[in-house]
Design a protein around this motif. Structure first.
Motif, PDB file in Angstrom:
ATOM      1  N   LEU A  94     157.290  78.472  85.431  1.00 13.26           N
ATOM      2  CA  LEU A  94     156.097  78.966  84.740  1.00 13.26           C
ATOM      3  C   LEU A  94     154.849  78.673  85.565  1.00 13.26           C
ATOM      4  O   LEU A  94     153.934  79.502  85.628  1.00 13.26           O
ATOM      5  CB  LEU A  94     155.981  78.337  83.353  1.00 13.26           C
ATOM      6  N   ARG A  95     154.806  77.524  86.230  1.00 17.03           N
ATOM      7  CA  ARG A  95     153.637  77.208  87.065  1.00 17.03           C
ATOM      8  C   ARG A  95     153.490  78.246  88.178  1.00 17.03           C
ATOM      9  O   ARG A  95     152.371  78.654  88.515  1.00 17.03           O
ATOM     10  CB  ARG A  95     153.768  75.807  87.660  1.00 17.03           C
ATOM     11  N   ASP A  96     154.601  78.694  88.726  1.00 14.60           N
ATOM     12  CA  ASP A  96     154.536  79.724  89.760  1.00 14.60           C
ATOM     13  C   ASP A  96     153.970  81.034  89.208  1.00 14.60           C
ATOM     14  O   ASP A  96     153.180  81.718  89.875  1.00 14.60           O
ATOM     15  CB  ASP A  96     155.929  79.974  90.351  1.00 14.60           C
ATOM     16  N   TYR A 114     145.757  98.009  84.951  1.00 18.68           N
ATOM     17  CA  TYR A 114     147.200  98.213  84.791  1.00 18.68           C
ATOM     18  C   TYR A 114     147.979  97.048  85.404  1.00 18.68           C
ATOM     19  O   TYR A 114     148.887  96.483  84.773  1.00 18.68           O
ATOM     20  CB  TYR A 114     147.619  99.528  85.445  1.00 18.68           C
ATOM     21  N   LEU A 115     147.650  96.673  86.629  1.00 16.57           N
ATOM     22  CA  LEU A 115     148.364  95.592  87.289  1.00 16.57           C
ATOM     23  C   LEU A 115     148.167  94.272  86.553  1.00 16.57           C
ATOM     24  O   LEU A 115     149.108  93.486  86.402  1.00 16.57           O
ATOM     25  CB  LEU A 115     147.899  95.469  88.741  1.00 16.57           C
ATOM     26  N   GLY A 116     146.959  94.036  86.062  1.00 11.28           N
ATOM     27  CA  GLY A 116     146.702  92.814  85.300  1.00 11.28           C
ATOM     28  C   GLY A 116     147.515  92.772  84.015  1.00 11.28           C
ATOM     29  O   GLY A 116     148.022  91.714  83.618  1.00 11.28           O
ATOM     30  N   GLN A 117     147.668  93.927  83.358  1.00 11.81           N
ATOM     31  CA  GLN A 117     148.483  93.986  82.147  1.00 11.81           C
ATOM     32  C   GLN A 117     149.940  93.679  82.457  1.00 11.81           C
ATOM     33  O   GLN A 117     150.622  93.002  81.674  1.00 11.81           O
ATOM     34  CB  GLN A 117     148.352  95.356  81.504  1.00 11.81           C
ATOM     35  N   GLN A 118     150.423  94.159  83.599  1.00 10.45           N
ATOM     36  CA  GLN A 118     151.814  93.889  83.959  1.00 10.45           C
ATOM     37  C   GLN A 118     152.047  92.402  84.201  1.00 10.45           C
ATOM     38  O   GLN A 118     153.070  91.850  83.784  1.00 10.45           O
ATOM     39  CB  GLN A 118     152.203  94.694  85.202  1.00 10.45           C
ATOM     40  N   ILE A 119     151.099  91.747  84.841  1.00 10.97           N
ATOM     41  CA  ILE A 119     151.227  90.301  85.029  1.00 10.97           C
ATOM     42  C   ILE A 119     151.133  89.593  83.681  1.00 10.97           C
ATOM     43  O   ILE A 119     151.810  88.593  83.427  1.00 10.97           O
ATOM     44  CB  ILE A 119     150.169  89.794  86.020  1.00 10.97           C
ATOM     45  N   GLY A 120     150.311  90.132  82.790  1.00 17.00           N
ATOM     46  CA  GLY A 120     150.248  89.597  81.437  1.00 17.00           C
ATOM     47  C   GLY A 120     151.590  89.673  80.739  1.00 17.00           C
ATOM     48  O   GLY A 120     151.963  88.782  79.965  1.00 17.00           O
ATOM     49  N   TYR A 121     152.368  90.727  81.019  1.00 18.21           N
ATOM     50  CA  TYR A 121     153.699  90.853  80.429  1.00 18.21           C
ATOM     51  C   TYR A 121     154.660  89.808  80.986  1.00 18.21           C
ATOM     52  O   TYR A 121     155.607  89.404  80.305  1.00 18.21           O
ATOM     53  CB  TYR A 121     154.267  92.256  80.663  1.00 18.21           C
ATOM     54  N   ALA A 151     150.698  83.402  97.519  1.00 17.89           N
ATOM     55  CA  ALA A 151     151.068  83.014  96.162  1.00 17.89           C
ATOM     56  C   ALA A 151     152.572  83.114  95.954  1.00 17.89           C
ATOM     57  O   ALA A 151     153.250  83.925  96.594  1.00 17.89           O
ATOM     58  CB  ALA A 151     150.341  83.896  95.148  1.00 17.89           C
ATOM     59  N   PRO A 152     153.127  82.312  95.032  1.00 15.43           N
ATOM     60  CA  PRO A 152     154.551  82.421  94.702  1.00 15.43           C
ATOM     61  C   PRO A 152     154.825  83.654  93.845  1.00 15.43           C
ATOM     62  O   PRO A 152     153.897  84.258  93.297  1.00 15.43           O
ATOM     63  CB  PRO A 152     154.820  81.137  93.907  1.00 15.43           C
ATOM     64  N   GLU A 153     156.085  84.016  93.763  1.00 18.38           N
ATOM     65  CA  GLU A 153     156.539  85.098  92.879  1.00 18.38           C
ATOM     66  C   GLU A 153     155.948  86.468  93.235  1.00 18.38           C
ATOM     67  O   GLU A 153     155.839  87.351  92.385  1.00 18.38           O
ATOM     68  CB  GLU A 153     156.209  84.766  91.416  1.00 18.38           C
ATOM     69  N   LEU A 154     155.562  86.672  94.510  1.00 20.69           N
ATOM     70  CA  LEU A 154     155.012  87.974  94.896  1.00 20.69           C
ATOM     71  C   LEU A 154     156.011  89.110  94.698  1.00 20.69           C
ATOM     72  O   LEU A 154     155.619  90.270  94.519  1.00 20.69           O
ATOM     73  CB  LEU A 154     154.579  87.944  96.365  1.00 20.69           C
ATOM     74  N   VAL A 155     157.290  88.771  94.693  1.00 20.20           N
ATOM     75  CA  VAL A 155     158.311  89.796  94.523  1.00 20.20           C
ATOM     76  C   VAL A 155     158.145  90.515  93.190  1.00 20.20           C
ATOM     77  O   VAL A 155     158.505  91.691  93.058  1.00 20.20           O
ATOM     78  CB  VAL A 155     159.727  89.179  94.645  1.00 20.20           C
ATOM     79  N   LEU A 179     146.674  83.639  88.777  1.00 21.98           N
ATOM     80  CA  LEU A 179     145.380  83.177  89.291  1.00 21.98           C
ATOM     81  C   LEU A 179     145.045  83.869  90.612  1.00 21.98           C
ATOM     82  O   LEU A 179     143.914  84.359  90.801  1.00 21.98           O
ATOM     83  CB  LEU A 179     145.423  81.668  89.487  1.00 21.98           C
ATOM     84  N   ALA A 180     146.008  83.951  91.514  1.00 25.89           N
ATOM     85  CA  ALA A 180     145.752  84.572  92.814  1.00 25.89           C
ATOM     86  C   ALA A 180     145.487  86.059  92.661  1.00 25.89           C
ATOM     87  O   ALA A 180     144.571  86.612  93.305  1.00 25.89           O
ATOM     88  CB  ALA A 180     146.936  84.337  93.745  1.00 25.89           C
ATOM     89  N   PHE A 181     146.276  86.724  91.830  1.00 29.11           N
ATOM     90  CA  PHE A 181     146.023  88.140  91.598  1.00 29.11           C
ATOM     91  C   PHE A 181     144.666  88.350  90.946  1.00 29.11           C
ATOM     92  O   PHE A 181     143.921  89.268  91.322  1.00 29.11           O
ATOM     93  CB  PHE A 181     147.107  88.766  90.712  1.00 29.11           C
ATOM     94  N   GLY A 182     144.325  87.527  89.970  1.00 30.58           N
ATOM     95  CA  GLY A 182     143.036  87.674  89.291  1.00 30.58           C
ATOM     96  C   GLY A 182     141.867  87.562  90.248  1.00 30.58           C
ATOM     97  O   GLY A 182     140.914  88.351  90.173  1.00 30.58           O
TER      98      GLY A 182
END
Length: 439
Positions: free
Chosen positions: A275-277, A24-31, A338-342, A283-286
């Motif tokens: 986008l790089r962030d 689920y979390l991976g799908q959300q990052i995919g979005y 990692a960036p964008e943790l928010v 990558l960090a979440f994965g």
């Protein structure tokens, strides 16, 4: 001819067992990266088939004087999809093996309804036979609405969809397009109960040849229409991410983690900082998701192999010490930096809980890491209202409380982040050579 798909324990459309909500979390990052696409919307011809079917259903309402209700539209679309599935299977002589480029949703249902010979086929057979399986409309409606091709909250197509659906049977001027449309409209009639093998001197197999999934391959104009509607007009950063995936494929980079590393390094072309962030967060979440899932599966598998119960200290020593323990700590530390943790924190479910797990794991001993893993798992299950922990503890022993989990039998996998969907779209819209299969 095959279309690329990321390696998975199963190629089915069913949701894999997800004891830690990591899918689920991976799908959300995919979005975050591909906001208008879902994990089920990876084929250009499926977009066209659903749009044509919705328009056909709309026209059938007027043709047959049926109630102007979405329930009726849904039923009419189902008749169209069942006809399309029968025609597709007929075009292959009733044989459509797993992994075939024309394999569709509901393949088992249509296979049960189809028989060889010249006898008419049933129109109202059960195409979707399992509760967790989705047909074409269920799989593609959300992205079609998000892309502005179907009106929000409805089953009516917008003007933006017209160029795609009008060219469903062929380019303007192609012979017999109207006769194919007439056949489809006839099957939607309330008076029709079966599908003939022949209609207006055309065979059902011909209908299938003109509309099956692989029929879009080589149709450059239609492929371009779908690409423009699904990719170029999608919310950012969709187009740029698709372009990066395309370049990664041309560099023969197939695995999602390797793709992220190459994108961040600029190997696939320039990437703007924002986008790089996002890519760095993915990558960090994965890496963290991989480490956590691998550790949980190792614990579950070890207890299972011991006879569904084992001393806690022995389990920790066997599977959570050494390299696996260090990987957990390193991945947790990298995620928290990692960036964008928010973006993770703002997710409606499980995001903050996963970050709390990372905070707990970055300095945890092997024994403490087990405590944190099981506590996280227990919280996830409770938030999902699906029970308690699948691993219980009593008198120093760990016991398997939920024996039906089979995910531990497969190696943990790095999230795909819908890069496989992006690549399938690139292939079925003619941007890349076809290599694997997707529905």
């Amino acid at each position: 001819m095959l279309l690329w798909a990321a390696p998975m324990p199963s190629e089915s459309e069913f949701v894999l067992e997800d004891p830690l909500a990591l899918d689920y979390l991976g799908q959300q990052i995919g979005y975050f990266l591909l906001p208008a696409l879902t994990t089920r919307s990876g084929h250009a011809q499926y977009f066209a088939m659903v749009l044509y079917g919705l328009d056909l259903a709309e026209r059938a309402l007027a043709e047959y004087g049926l109630p102007d209700e979405d329930r009726t539209r849904h039923d009419l679309f189902g008749r169209w999809e069942r006809l399309w599935a029968l025609a597709l299977l007929e075009s292959h002589g009733g044989e459509l093996t797993r992994g075939h480029p024309d394999a569709i949703r509901g393949a088992r249902g249509v296979a049960k309804a189809w028989v060889s010979g010249e006898r008419p086929l049933p129109r109202d057979y059960p195409l979707i036979s399992r509760q967790s399986e989705l047909g074409g409309l269920g799989a593609y409606l959300v992205p079609l609405r998000d892309l502005g091709l179907v009106y929000p909250g409805s089953l009516r197509v917008t003007p933006a969809a017209v160029p795609i659906l009008e060219a469903f049977w062929g380019e303007p001027g192609t012979m017999h397009m109207q006769r194919f449309d007439n056949w489809a409209m006839h099957v939607l009639s309330p008076a029709t109960t079966r599908v003939e093998r022949k209609f207006s001197n055309f065979r059902l197999s011909t209908l299938g040849e003109r509309s099956r999934l692989s029929s879009i391959l080589g149709r450059e104009a239609q492929q371009r229409r779908v690409f423009e509607a699904v990719v170029e007009r999608a919310p950012p950063p969709t187009l740029r991410v698709i372009q990066l995936v395309e370049q990664a494929a041309r560099l023969r980079i197939d695995e999602s983690r390797d793709m992220l590393v190459a994108m961040i390094a600029g190997q696939c072309g320039p990437v703007e900082p924002q986008l790089r962030d996002l890519l760095a967060l993915a990558l960090a979440f994965g890496d963290a998701a991989f480490a956590v899932r691998d550790a949980f599966d190792a614990v579950y598998g070890d207890i299972t192999e011991a006879g569904f119960a084992a001393p806690r200290a022995q389990v920790v020593a066997r599977v959570l010490a050494g390299e696996r323990h260090q990987r957990l700590r390193d991945a947790a530390t990298a995620l928290l930096a990692a960036p964008e943790l928010v973006r993770l924190q703002r997710l409606p479910m499980h995001g903050r809980l996963f970050l709390r797990l990372a905070e707990d794991l970055r300095e945890a001993t092997p024994a403490a890491a087990l405590d944190h893993l099981l506590a996280f798992h227990r919280r996830v299950q409770r938030e999902r209202s699906s029970g308690d922990s699948w691993i219980s503890e009593a008198d120093g022993d760990l016991q398997i409380a939920q024996t039906r989990y089979t995910g531990h039998r497969f190696a943990a996998r790095f999230p795909a982040f819908k890069f496989n969907i992006a690549r399938n779209l690139l292939e079925t819209t003619g941007r890349l050579a076809t290599q694997g299969v997707s529905k």
